[in-house]
Design an enzyme around this catalytic site. Sequence first.
Site, PDB file in Angstrom:
ATOM      1  N   MET A 120       0.859  -1.172   0.000  1.00 60.53           N
ATOM      2  CA  MET A 120       0.000   0.000   0.000  1.00 60.53           C
ATOM      3  C   MET A 120       0.901   1.229   0.000  1.00 60.53           C
ATOM      4  O   MET A 120       1.466   1.586   1.040  1.00 60.53           O
ATOM      5  CB  MET A 120      -0.884   0.011   1.267  1.00 60.53           C
ATOM      6  CG  MET A 120      -1.841  -1.168   1.394  1.00 60.53           C
ATOM      7  SD  MET A 120      -3.210  -1.031   0.236  1.00 60.53           S
ATOM      8  CE  MET A 120      -3.324  -2.742  -0.330  1.00 60.53           C
ATOM      9  N   GLU A 164       3.893  -7.712   3.396  1.00 59.95           N
ATOM     10  CA  GLU A 164       4.093  -8.603   4.548  1.00 59.95           C
ATOM     11  C   GLU A 164       3.507  -7.985   5.818  1.00 59.95           C
ATOM     12  O   GLU A 164       2.869  -8.658   6.627  1.00 59.95           O
ATOM     13  CB  GLU A 164       5.594  -8.865   4.771  1.00 59.95           C
ATOM     14  CG  GLU A 164       6.310  -9.487   3.586  1.00 59.95           C
ATOM     15  CD  GLU A 164       6.959  -8.453   2.672  1.00 59.95           C
ATOM     16  OE1 GLU A 164       6.273  -7.484   2.267  1.00 59.95           O
ATOM     17  OE2 GLU A 164       8.157  -8.622   2.367  1.00 59.95           O
ATOM     18  N   CYS A 184       4.509  -2.323   3.276  1.00 61.41           N
ATOM     19  CA  CYS A 184       4.759  -3.526   2.480  1.00 61.41           C
ATOM     20  C   CYS A 184       3.653  -4.576   2.684  1.00 61.41           C
ATOM     21  O   CYS A 184       2.969  -4.598   3.710  1.00 61.41           O
ATOM     22  CB  CYS A 184       6.075  -4.160   2.869  1.00 61.41           C
ATOM     23  SG  CYS A 184       7.524  -3.131   2.598  1.00 61.41           S
ATOM     24  N   CYS A 195      12.026  -6.725   3.087  1.00 59.62           N
ATOM     25  CA  CYS A 195      12.951  -5.658   3.486  1.00 59.62           C
ATOM     26  C   CYS A 195      13.247  -5.758   4.982  1.00 59.62           C
ATOM     27  O   CYS A 195      12.589  -6.498   5.726  1.00 59.62           O
ATOM     28  CB  CYS A 195      12.362  -4.292   3.133  1.00 59.62           C
ATOM     29  SG  CYS A 195      11.004  -3.763   4.202  1.00 59.62           S
ATOM     30  N   ALA A 212       1.832   8.812  -1.460  1.00 59.87           N
ATOM     31  CA  ALA A 212       2.568   9.895  -2.133  1.00 59.87           C
ATOM     32  C   ALA A 212       3.804  10.276  -1.329  1.00 59.87           C
ATOM     33  O   ALA A 212       4.816  10.672  -1.893  1.00 59.87           O
ATOM     34  CB  ALA A 212       1.659  11.098  -2.337  1.00 59.87           C
ATOM     35  N   SER A 213       3.726  10.164  -0.018  1.00 55.74           N
ATOM     36  CA  SER A 213       4.893  10.349   0.839  1.00 55.74           C
ATOM     37  C   SER A 213       5.515   8.973   1.056  1.00 55.74           C
ATOM     38  O   SER A 213       4.959   8.133   1.773  1.00 55.74           O
ATOM     39  CB  SER A 213       4.480  10.962   2.180  1.00 55.74           C
ATOM     40  OG  SER A 213       5.603  11.005   3.042  1.00 55.74           O
TER      41      SER A 213
HETATM   42 ZN   LIG Z   1       8.987  -4.645   3.557  1.00 60.60          ZN
END
Ligand SMILES: [Zn+2]
Length: 150
Positions: free
Chosen positions: A71, A83, A81, A114, A74-75
């Site tokens: 999801m 997950e 993520c 990540c 714009a910022s």
């Molecule tokens: Zn992630």
Amino acid sequence: MESSAVQTYSSTNAAQVEAACALHGLTQDEFRVLHRESVAAKELAYCPYSKFQVGAALLTRLGKYIAGANMENASYPVGTCAERVALARAHMDGHRDFKAIAVVTNSTLPASPCGMCRQFMREFCDLSFPVLMFDANGDFAVMKLGEVGA
Ligand SMILES: [Zn+2]
């Protein structure tokens, strides 16, 4: 997501799937549903900025599958993520005990979660928690949480 140089396997190779499942305590049905559900979740990504769809499917010890997709915002740092979306949804639904997670992208290489997602998973899952990483062709890598990014 980070590109992965780890060993990849084919989800259409029965022997490789069987070996991966045996190593990580999954049934082949669970493997297939994790793959299918993560691919379906990917289609629900909100990623107008990167156009990089990511889907995740979390399997609970009670046999429930909970989907997540990235999801964006714009910022940039506000986005989340796939997950973490799946884990948050699961926790909100009362799930506390997880068996595995699958992550899929449209990349031709499996991509690993990540650092923020690994830390988020660690809050709820131990270091042996299996992380399945599928690429766009159904090839996959699988590692324990404690091995991802190491
Ligand atoms: Zn992630």
